[in-house]
Design a protein around this motif. Structure first.
Motif, PDB file in Angstrom:
ATOM      1  N   ARG A  23     148.444  35.994  25.126  1.00  0.00           N
ATOM      2  CA  ARG A  23     149.042  37.080  24.337  1.00  0.00           C
ATOM      3  C   ARG A  23     150.082  36.553  23.361  1.00  0.00           C
ATOM      4  O   ARG A  23     150.227  37.076  22.261  1.00  0.00           O
ATOM      5  N   GLU A  25     149.840  33.892  21.802  1.00  0.00           N
ATOM      6  CA  GLU A  25     149.075  33.306  20.693  1.00  0.00           C
ATOM      7  C   GLU A  25     148.318  34.367  19.886  1.00  0.00           C
ATOM      8  O   GLU A  25     147.501  34.049  19.025  1.00  0.00           O
ATOM      9  N   GLY A  26     148.550  35.652  20.202  1.00  0.00           N
ATOM     10  CA  GLY A  26     147.873  36.735  19.480  1.00  0.00           C
ATOM     11  C   GLY A  26     146.472  37.013  19.976  1.00  0.00           C
ATOM     12  O   GLY A  26     145.654  37.609  19.276  1.00  0.00           O
ATOM     13  N   SER A  51     140.809  37.718  19.265  1.00  0.00           N
ATOM     14  CA  SER A  51     142.016  37.885  18.460  1.00  0.00           C
ATOM     15  C   SER A  51     142.348  39.373  18.363  1.00  0.00           C
ATOM     16  O   SER A  51     141.464  40.198  18.107  1.00  0.00           O
ATOM     17  N   ARG A  53     143.878  40.781  16.046  1.00  0.00           N
ATOM     18  CA  ARG A  53     143.612  41.191  14.666  1.00  0.00           C
ATOM     19  C   ARG A  53     142.157  41.640  14.489  1.00  0.00           C
ATOM     20  O   ARG A  53     141.870  42.595  13.793  1.00  0.00           O
ATOM     21  N   ARG A  56     141.486  45.008  16.647  1.00  0.00           N
ATOM     22  CA  ARG A  56     142.406  46.114  16.346  1.00  0.00           C
ATOM     23  C   ARG A  56     141.706  47.370  15.816  1.00  0.00           C
ATOM     24  O   ARG A  56     141.964  48.480  16.250  1.00  0.00           O
ATOM     25  N   SER A  91     151.518  47.711  23.175  1.00  0.00           N
ATOM     26  CA  SER A  91     150.597  46.708  22.631  1.00  0.00           C
ATOM     27  C   SER A  91     149.445  46.491  23.609  1.00  0.00           C
ATOM     28  O   SER A  91     149.604  46.631  24.822  1.00  0.00           O
TER      29      SER A  91
END
Length: 199
Positions: A23, A25-26, A51, A53, A56, A91
């Motif tokens: 987490r 590290e994204g 990821s 991103r 999402r 999150s």
């Protein structure tokens, strides 16, 4: 249903410590459940990470996506089955995926869309949407992006229940007695009704 492409990597290390590092590290720790079973006949998960991103768009939306998931070059079609969020930051901290095939029915919640101007609203009432999604069961290719419901004839003080609805090719999994929407009386509609009674 809408589709989205997501790529991930298998994760060898599992557990809280490994997940925490990911987490930072994204990355989001994930599991994919499908036909694979272990020696005891229980579902065996493929552990991987994606990821944040990339995933999402499929998470922070009312839409339901079929995910074209590629894990270390291996393709899978899946839907998001369960999401876990951090209790304070909101999150995403974990995602479970469920593998789908063209013929195997799945059960998912599909957004409801109300169409038309209800008669009860014309009479001064207020339209209330009680549930945002209805659970339906069908092969994923037959499942629409939204469930359209015509409310034109809905009268003041009346409601539409799940049991009154039907959609071609879909089996409804939400209980029949659940109210989808209703037209409730307002102060203005009550005053108009009282004036009409006096007249």
């Amino acid at each position: 249903m809408k589709e989205i492409n997501v790529s991930g990597q298998k994760r060898e290390a599992t557990g809280k410590k490994a997940s925490k590092l990911m987490r930072k590290e994204g990355l989001v720790p994930c599991n994919l459940y499908g036909e694979k079973r272990n020696d005891k006949g229980l579902p065996e998960a493929l552990a991987f990470s994606v990821s944040l991103r990339e995933i999402r768009k499929a998470v922070y939306t009312p839409d339901v996506y079929v995910v074209n998931l590629t894990v270390d070059g291996e393709p899978h079609k899946a839907i998001i089955k369960e999401l876990q969020f951090h209790p304070t930051t909101d999150s995403l901290i974990h995602a479970d995926f469920y593998e789908v095939t063209e013929n195997k029915p799945i059960t998912v919640g599909i957004p409801v869309k109300l169409n038309g101007l209800a008669q009860g609203v014309r009479d001064g009432g207020k339209l209330n949407l009680s549930i945002r999604k209805i659970d339906v069961t069908a092969p994923y290719k037959q499942i629409p992006e939204v469930l359209n419901i015509d409310v034109t004839n809905l009268q003041l003080g009346k409601a539409i229940k799940v049991g009154e609805l039907s959609f071609e090719g879909l089996e409804i999994a939400t209980p029949a007695q659940v109210i989808v929407c209703s037209v409730k009386a307002t102060r203005a509609s009550r005053a108009a009704a009282a004036a009409a009674d006096e007249a």
